[in-house]
Design a protein around this motif. Structure first.
Motif, PDB file in Angstrom:
ATOM      1  N   PRO A 123       2.292   5.622 -10.879  1.00  0.00           N
ATOM      2  CA  PRO A 123       2.349   4.226 -10.235  1.00  0.00           C
ATOM      3  C   PRO A 123       0.942   3.679 -10.003  1.00  0.00           C
ATOM      4  O   PRO A 123       0.058   4.613 -10.096  1.00  0.00           O
ATOM      5  CB  PRO A 123       2.818   4.969  -8.776  1.00  0.00           C
ATOM      6  CG  PRO A 123       2.377   6.356  -8.883  1.00  0.00           C
ATOM      7  CD  PRO A 123       2.535   6.840 -10.312  1.00  0.00           C
ATOM      8  N   VAL A 124       0.800   2.566  -9.899  1.00  0.00           N
ATOM      9  CA  VAL A 124      -0.444   1.836  -9.531  1.00  0.00           C
ATOM     10  C   VAL A 124      -0.421   1.900  -8.008  1.00  0.00           C
ATOM     11  O   VAL A 124       0.246   2.424  -7.341  1.00  0.00           O
ATOM     12  CB  VAL A 124      -0.275   0.379  -9.901  1.00  0.00           C
ATOM     13  CG1 VAL A 124      -0.085   0.235 -11.259  1.00  0.00           C
ATOM     14  CG2 VAL A 124       0.793  -0.285  -9.321  1.00  0.00           C
ATOM     15  N   SER A 125      -1.844   1.644  -7.576  1.00  0.00           N
ATOM     16  CA  SER A 125      -2.186   1.969  -6.184  1.00  0.00           C
ATOM     17  C   SER A 125      -1.377   1.074  -5.078  1.00  0.00           C
ATOM     18  O   SER A 125      -1.030   1.906  -3.832  1.00  0.00           O
ATOM     19  CB  SER A 125      -3.732   1.546  -6.126  1.00  0.00           C
ATOM     20  OG  SER A 125      -3.878   0.358  -6.087  1.00  0.00           O
ATOM     21  N   TRP A 126      -0.758   0.169  -5.246  1.00  0.00           N
ATOM     22  CA  TRP A 126      -0.202  -0.759  -4.299  1.00  0.00           C
ATOM     23  C   TRP A 126       1.499  -0.458  -4.620  1.00  0.00           C
ATOM     24  O   TRP A 126       2.256  -1.020  -3.722  1.00  0.00           O
ATOM     25  CB  TRP A 126      -0.435  -2.135  -4.497  1.00  0.00           C
ATOM     26  CG  TRP A 126      -0.257  -2.749  -5.847  1.00  0.00           C
ATOM     27  CD1 TRP A 126      -1.113  -2.934  -6.754  1.00  0.00           C
ATOM     28  CD2 TRP A 126       0.873  -3.254  -6.683  1.00  0.00           C
ATOM     29  NE1 TRP A 126      -0.806  -3.315  -7.991  1.00  0.00           N
ATOM     30  CE2 TRP A 126       0.442  -3.480  -7.767  1.00  0.00           C
ATOM     31  CE3 TRP A 126       2.124  -3.725  -6.208  1.00  0.00           C
ATOM     32  CZ2 TRP A 126       1.226  -4.159  -8.838  1.00  0.00           C
ATOM     33  CZ3 TRP A 126       3.075  -3.849  -7.117  1.00  0.00           C
ATOM     34  CH2 TRP A 126       2.495  -4.420  -8.338  1.00  0.00           C
ATOM     35  N   GLN A 127       1.702   0.163  -5.525  1.00  0.00           N
ATOM     36  CA  GLN A 127       3.266   0.402  -5.822  1.00  0.00           C
ATOM     37  C   GLN A 127       3.812   1.199  -4.586  1.00  0.00           C
ATOM     38  O   GLN A 127       3.635   2.123  -4.270  1.00  0.00           O
ATOM     39  CB  GLN A 127       3.485   0.960  -6.946  1.00  0.00           C
ATOM     40  CG  GLN A 127       4.917   1.168  -7.632  1.00  0.00           C
ATOM     41  CD  GLN A 127       4.922   1.770  -8.915  1.00  0.00           C
ATOM     42  OE1 GLN A 127       3.925   1.511  -9.720  1.00  0.00           O
ATOM     43  NE2 GLN A 127       5.963   2.590  -9.224  1.00  0.00           N
TER      44      GLN A 127
END
Length: 315
Positions: free
Chosen positions: A56-60
């Motif tokens: 996952p990306v940080s804001w997901q």
């Protein structure tokens, strides 16, 4: 009519001052590629995920999985059973501004809802008492209501009305209005889809004017201290930043909300805190998103009971 290649070049120059960035943008638009599919879980994730999940990306949000390129989540039995909703990651990015809303939400109106992805995201994120999904194009109503039923989105209703009717009948009622606006659809091209005339100034201006009309009606529906989320799947600043600036000039009671988790995606084309996903980043084909708050004081109007006769309850 001017050559589409020349129009794309003009657009790239309006978006990026750096020549290398212009070239990267043009290459991404003219050389379609697959993007990782995503799913939004509506039921608890199974102990063993049936798909290969990317980091996952940080804001997901935790209820979203970005899947391997070869994944076919729409064909799995869990999809048919409504355990998750399939959508592209650009849509997750655009809707993620809603993660910043912390106050209780009673009524959400999604003004341009079909096929329903942003509606489902809002429902999952904010748990409203009522989700009202509108779609002005009648032939798109079937897919919208089908998705709401399959995913068991309760309580929800679907309507097929012009935004003017909402502005007249239910002003200052909704705690959140979502406008995933009709646009030129320029970000369809990096996915290999068609968007005829999407770079021509006449098409862009026509869409921008339509967006302003929908936004003006939508702003009237937002309750005091409520929110207005605006998003598109196009690149032109005339449909994005300039429309946002226009809204603030016409409705000074609205103020843009800084979305901290998207700060590295902040648009360089305006002073307003709004955010873009670009196709060269390879997370998604592209998206623009901005969240406004109605800072005015006052009472929230109740949704008139007879208004719901104009809507078609789906559940």
């Amino acid at each position: 009519m001017e050559n589409p290649s020349n129009l794309l070049l003009k657009l790239s120059r309006s978006l990026f001052a750096d020549t290398a960035e212009q070239e990267k943008f043009i290459h991404a638009v003219t050389n379609p590629q697959p993007f990782n599919p995503a799913i939004l879980w509506l039921q608890p994730k199974p102990t063993e995920n049936p798909f290969h999940v990317e980091n996952p990306v940080s804001w997901q949000p935790e209820f979203v999985d970005r899947l391997a390129l070869e994944s076919k989540p729409g064909k799995h039995s869990l999809h048919q059973a409504g355990h998750y909703y399939c959508l592209d990651f650009s849509s997750i990015f655009a809707a993620s501004t809603l993660l910043t809303i912390s106050q209780p939400i009673e009524l959400i109106l999604d003004m341009c809802a079909a096929p329903g992805g942003k509606s489902v995201f809002a429902w999952k994120t904010l748990n409203p008492e009522l989700l009202l999904c509108n779609e002005v194009i009648g032939k798109r109503m079937g897919m919208l209501t089908s998705n709401l039923r399959r995913c068991q989105i309760q309580a929800s209703a679907a309507a097929n009305l012009d935004s003017t009717i909402f502005a007249e009948k239910i002003p200052q009622t909704a705690n959140l209005v979502i406008v995933d606006a009709p646009c030129t659809g320029q970000s369809l091209l990096p996915k290999g889809d068609k968007a005829p005339g999407c770079f021509h100034h006449v098409t862009i201006n026509s869409n921008a004017n339509r967006q302003k009309r929908i936004l003006a009606n939508s702003a009237k529906i937002v309750a005091p201290q409520g929110y207005l989320a605006y998003m598109t799947c196009t690149y032109s600043s005339a449909e994005n930043e300039q429309v946002s600036e226009w809204l603030l000039s016409k409705f000074p009671e609205f103020q843009p909300v800084t979305v901290r988790h998207l700060e590295k995606y902040r648009s360089h084309l305006t002073e307003i805190p709004c955010y873009r996903m670009w196709s060269p980043d390879k997370l998604g084909a592209g998206a623009f998103t901005v969240l406004f708050q109605n800072t005015s004081e006052g009472e929230t109007n109740q949704l008139p009971a007879d208004f719901l006769y104009l809507a078609r309850f789906t559940l």
